[in-house]
Design a protein around this motif. Structure first.
Motif, PDB file in Angstrom:
ATOM      1  N   MET A  41      56.538  47.683  19.142  1.00  0.00           N
ATOM      2  CA  MET A  41      56.996  46.643  19.851  1.00  0.00           C
ATOM      3  C   MET A  41      55.910  45.851  20.540  1.00  0.00           C
ATOM      4  O   MET A  41      55.184  46.740  21.295  1.00  0.00           O
ATOM      5  N   SER A  42      55.568  44.645  20.463  1.00  0.00           N
ATOM      6  CA  SER A  42      54.618  43.938  21.171  1.00  0.00           C
ATOM      7  C   SER A  42      54.811  43.878  22.385  1.00  0.00           C
ATOM      8  O   SER A  42      56.075  43.676  22.864  1.00  0.00           O
ATOM      9  N   THR A  43      53.770  44.156  23.409  1.00  0.00           N
ATOM     10  CA  THR A  43      54.184  43.832  24.794  1.00  0.00           C
ATOM     11  C   THR A  43      53.216  42.900  25.299  1.00  0.00           C
ATOM     12  O   THR A  43      52.095  42.383  24.614  1.00  0.00           O
ATOM     13  N   SER A  44      53.392  42.351  26.376  1.00  0.00           N
ATOM     14  CA  SER A  44      52.931  41.168  26.947  1.00  0.00           C
ATOM     15  C   SER A  44      52.593  41.612  28.406  1.00  0.00           C
ATOM     16  O   SER A  44      53.463  41.917  28.983  1.00  0.00           O
ATOM     17  N   ARG A  45      51.484  41.314  28.964  1.00  0.00           N
ATOM     18  CA  ARG A  45      50.865  41.484  30.243  1.00  0.00           C
ATOM     19  C   ARG A  45      50.265  40.387  31.097  1.00  0.00           C
ATOM     20  O   ARG A  45      49.343  39.825  30.115  1.00  0.00           O
ATOM     21  N   VAL A  46      50.346  40.418  32.137  1.00  0.00           N
ATOM     22  CA  VAL A  46      49.431  39.291  32.884  1.00  0.00           C
ATOM     23  C   VAL A  46      48.863  40.018  33.950  1.00  0.00           C
ATOM     24  O   VAL A  46      49.226  40.739  34.872  1.00  0.00           O
ATOM     25  N   VAL A  47      47.409  39.740  34.180  1.00  0.00           N
ATOM     26  CA  VAL A  47      46.786  40.338  35.184  1.00  0.00           C
ATOM     27  C   VAL A  47      45.850  39.288  35.919  1.00  0.00           C
ATOM     28  O   VAL A  47      45.174  38.376  35.061  1.00  0.00           O
ATOM     29  N   ALA A  48      45.921  39.394  37.254  1.00  0.00           N
ATOM     30  CA  ALA A  48      45.020  38.012  37.907  1.00  0.00           C
ATOM     31  C   ALA A  48      43.921  38.894  38.322  1.00  0.00           C
ATOM     32  O   ALA A  48      44.094  40.106  38.996  1.00  0.00           O
ATOM     33  N   HIS A  49      42.663  38.216  38.392  1.00  0.00           N
ATOM     34  CA  HIS A  49      41.654  38.568  39.302  1.00  0.00           C
ATOM     35  C   HIS A  49      41.159  37.361  40.032  1.00  0.00           C
ATOM     36  O   HIS A  49      41.518  36.174  40.079  1.00  0.00           O
ATOM     37  N   PRO A  50      40.379  37.642  41.242  1.00  0.00           N
ATOM     38  CA  PRO A  50      39.865  36.609  42.132  1.00  0.00           C
ATOM     39  C   PRO A  50      39.280  35.292  41.664  1.00  0.00           C
ATOM     40  O   PRO A  50      39.829  34.207  42.161  1.00  0.00           O
ATOM     41  N   ASP A  51      38.428  35.270  40.620  1.00  0.00           N
ATOM     42  CA  ASP A  51      37.875  34.181  40.249  1.00  0.00           C
ATOM     43  C   ASP A  51      37.150  34.063  38.807  1.00  0.00           C
ATOM     44  O   ASP A  51      37.450  35.191  38.266  1.00  0.00           O
ATOM     45  N   ALA A  52      36.547  33.048  38.353  1.00  0.00           N
ATOM     46  CA  ALA A  52      36.258  33.020  37.146  1.00  0.00           C
ATOM     47  C   ALA A  52      35.219  34.195  36.543  1.00  0.00           C
ATOM     48  O   ALA A  52      35.316  34.792  35.601  1.00  0.00           O
ATOM     49  N   ALA A 100      43.478  31.148  40.638  1.00  0.00           N
ATOM     50  CA  ALA A 100      43.881  29.607  40.646  1.00  0.00           C
ATOM     51  C   ALA A 100      44.524  29.542  39.613  1.00  0.00           C
ATOM     52  O   ALA A 100      45.571  28.583  39.350  1.00  0.00           O
ATOM     53  N   ALA A 101      44.299  29.837  38.248  1.00  0.00           N
ATOM     54  CA  ALA A 101      45.150  29.716  37.087  1.00  0.00           C
ATOM     55  C   ALA A 101      46.476  30.489  37.197  1.00  0.00           C
ATOM     56  O   ALA A 101      47.633  29.890  36.572  1.00  0.00           O
ATOM     57  N   ALA A 102      46.631  31.264  37.965  1.00  0.00           N
ATOM     58  CA  ALA A 102      47.875  32.261  38.179  1.00  0.00           C
ATOM     59  C   ALA A 102      48.582  31.530  39.158  1.00  0.00           C
ATOM     60  O   ALA A 102      49.598  32.238  39.739  1.00  0.00           O
ATOM     61  N   ALA A 103      48.268  30.535  39.915  1.00  0.00           N
ATOM     62  CA  ALA A 103      48.881  30.051  41.215  1.00  0.00           C
ATOM     63  C   ALA A 103      50.379  29.781  41.169  1.00  0.00           C
ATOM     64  O   ALA A 103      51.139  29.841  42.001  1.00  0.00           O
ATOM     65  N   GLU A 104      50.872  29.479  39.828  1.00  0.00           N
ATOM     66  CA  GLU A 104      52.329  28.923  39.752  1.00  0.00           C
ATOM     67  C   GLU A 104      53.121  30.244  38.924  1.00  0.00           C
ATOM     68  O   GLU A 104      54.135  29.691  38.614  1.00  0.00           O
ATOM     69  N   ILE A 105      52.578  31.159  38.860  1.00  0.00           N
ATOM     70  CA  ILE A 105      53.405  32.305  38.566  1.00  0.00           C
ATOM     71  C   ILE A 105      53.363  33.707  39.361  1.00  0.00           C
ATOM     72  O   ILE A 105      52.464  33.724  40.261  1.00  0.00           O
ATOM     73  N   ALA A 106      54.326  34.693  39.229  1.00  0.00           N
ATOM     74  CA  ALA A 106      54.366  35.640  40.254  1.00  0.00           C
ATOM     75  C   ALA A 106      53.504  36.745  39.329  1.00  0.00           C
ATOM     76  O   ALA A 106      54.119  37.244  38.301  1.00  0.00           O
ATOM     77  N   VAL A 107      52.471  37.176  40.030  1.00  0.00           N
ATOM     78  CA  VAL A 107      51.717  38.316  39.507  1.00  0.00           C
ATOM     79  C   VAL A 107      51.348  39.253  40.511  1.00  0.00           C
ATOM     80  O   VAL A 107      51.269  38.723  41.765  1.00  0.00           O
ATOM     81  N   PRO A 108      50.959  40.296  40.349  1.00  0.00           N
ATOM     82  CA  PRO A 108      50.500  41.470  41.208  1.00  0.00           C
ATOM     83  C   PRO A 108      49.155  40.628  41.882  1.00  0.00           C
ATOM     84  O   PRO A 108      48.791  39.818  41.293  1.00  0.00           O
ATOM     85  N   ALA A 109      48.820  41.236  43.058  1.00  0.00           N
ATOM     86  CA  ALA A 109      47.873  40.841  43.882  1.00  0.00           C
ATOM     87  C   ALA A 109      46.371  40.649  42.975  1.00  0.00           C
ATOM     88  O   ALA A 109      46.425  41.579  42.253  1.00  0.00           O
ATOM     89  N   PRO A 110      45.600  39.525  43.095  1.00  0.00           N
ATOM     90  CA  PRO A 110      44.246  39.560  42.411  1.00  0.00           C
ATOM     91  C   PRO A 110      43.629  40.982  42.536  1.00  0.00           C
ATOM     92  O   PRO A 110      43.602  41.544  43.755  1.00  0.00           O
ATOM     93  N   SER A 111      43.087  41.543  41.341  1.00  0.00           N
ATOM     94  CA  SER A 111      42.185  42.864  41.427  1.00  0.00           C
ATOM     95  C   SER A 111      41.026  42.439  40.599  1.00  0.00           C
ATOM     96  O   SER A 111      40.921  41.917  39.608  1.00  0.00           O
ATOM     97  N   SER A 112      39.895  43.190  41.081  1.00  0.00           N
ATOM     98  CA  SER A 112      38.782  43.053  40.262  1.00  0.00           C
ATOM     99  C   SER A 112      38.616  44.370  39.455  1.00  0.00           C
ATOM    100  O   SER A 112      37.508  44.664  38.689  1.00  0.00           O
ATOM    101  N   THR A 113      39.582  45.504  39.706  1.00  0.00           N
ATOM    102  CA  THR A 113      39.455  46.585  38.714  1.00  0.00           C
ATOM    103  C   THR A 113      40.461  46.575  37.577  1.00  0.00           C
ATOM    104  O   THR A 113      41.585  46.399  37.611  1.00  0.00           O
ATOM    105  N   PRO A 114      39.619  46.775  36.226  1.00  0.00           N
ATOM    106  CA  PRO A 114      40.575  46.692  35.226  1.00  0.00           C
ATOM    107  C   PRO A 114      41.448  48.024  34.864  1.00  0.00           C
ATOM    108  O   PRO A 114      40.944  48.992  35.202  1.00  0.00           O
TER     109      PRO A 114
END
Length: 262
Positions: free
Chosen positions: A1-12, A245-259
């Motif tokens: 089954m296909s999964t979908s994830r969203v991960v936010a990081h501080p900047d580009a 910035a791109a994640a500003a209108e969705i609920a995601v975990p706090a930005p992280s720089s660690t994959p």
């Protein structure tokens, strides 16, 4: 089954760095069990930033580049060497550096305008479809494309991916792997793109997106709006790699720089 994830990081820059790190791990892991592997590259500021980060990544040389095939999701229909071509930018960011390790035959750019009798975007689309088919798995029940392991995609503020623009006649093309695009809403108007059907063959699709101007479309796509970005998905996984910035209108975990390892 296909999964979908969203991960936010501080900047580009963090998005580019983390995506490059993920790609190193992904390719090394894949090559431990099979070869060749097939990766589809993207252009744009973040997409080219990923390639520059990969060039400088300390794990880059752990990849056996002789067993990697590189493709593109789309291309501007311009002459060879034009600075606006995704291929030209990718060569400057990474591919020229890899030239001693990466066989030229493993790099599959879209045909350029005016090369080898290519006089139209339709010519380029047909030629690229033939190139894809030549590397497809024989007998596989799928569109005639290679077994893409990772497809990298950017996303525009309007929710477009590759050169599949909302409302453009090419957006919902079916029964083909490559489509000519005309009247694109951003220059140049003529382009060539993988279709949604070809993209969705991939095992994994990674959308790398940065910028506050893209936040509304990110939220809309993740909510299932009728946007090209909402329609692309990997057979196994779909990963959204966003800056804060791109994640500003969705609920995601706090930005992280660690994959994470996946």
């Amino acid at each position: 089954m296909s999964t979908s994830r969203v991960v936010a990081h501080p900047d580009a820059d963090a998005v580019a760095q983390v995506t490059a790190a993920r790609l190193v791990v992904r390719l090394v892991d894949l090559q431990s069990v099979r070869t060749p592997v097939h990766v589809v590259l993207t252009g744009g500021t973040v997409g080219i930033g990923v390639l520059a980060a990969l060039r400088d990544h300390p794990g880059r040389d752990a990849i056996d580049w002789s067993g990697v095939h590189l493709w593109w999701g789309d291309e501007r229909f311009l002459p060879s060497g034009h600075p606006d071509r995704n291929e030209t930018q990718a060569r400057g960011a990474l591919l020229d550096e890899l030239a001693p390790l990466l066989p030229a035959a493993n790099v599959h750019p879209f045909p350029a305008a005016g090369s080898d009798g290519i006089t139209s975007a339709e010519d380029a689309a047909a030629a690229y479809a033939a190139e894809l088919a030549a590397h497809a798995t024989v007998g596989a029940p799928r569109p005639a494309v290679p077994p893409f392991d990772v497809v990298l995609l950017g996303m525009g503020p309007d929710g477009h991916v590759a050169s599949l623009f909302p409302g453009n006649t090419a957006e919902l093309a079916s029964g083909a792997t490559v489509v000519a695009v005309h009247d694109a809403p951003k220059p140049p108007p003529d382009r060539v793109s993988l279709t949604n059907e070809a993209i969705c063959v991939a095992e994994a699709v990674w959308l790398v997106v940065a910028g506050a101007e893209k936040a509304p479309s990110v939220a809309a796509a993740l909510a299932g709006a009728a946007l090209p970005a909402a329609r692309v998905r990997g057979q196994v996984s779909t990963l959204w790699l966003l800056d804060a910035a791109a994640a500003a209108e969705i609920a995601v975990p706090a930005p992280s720089s660690t994959p994470s390892p996946s």
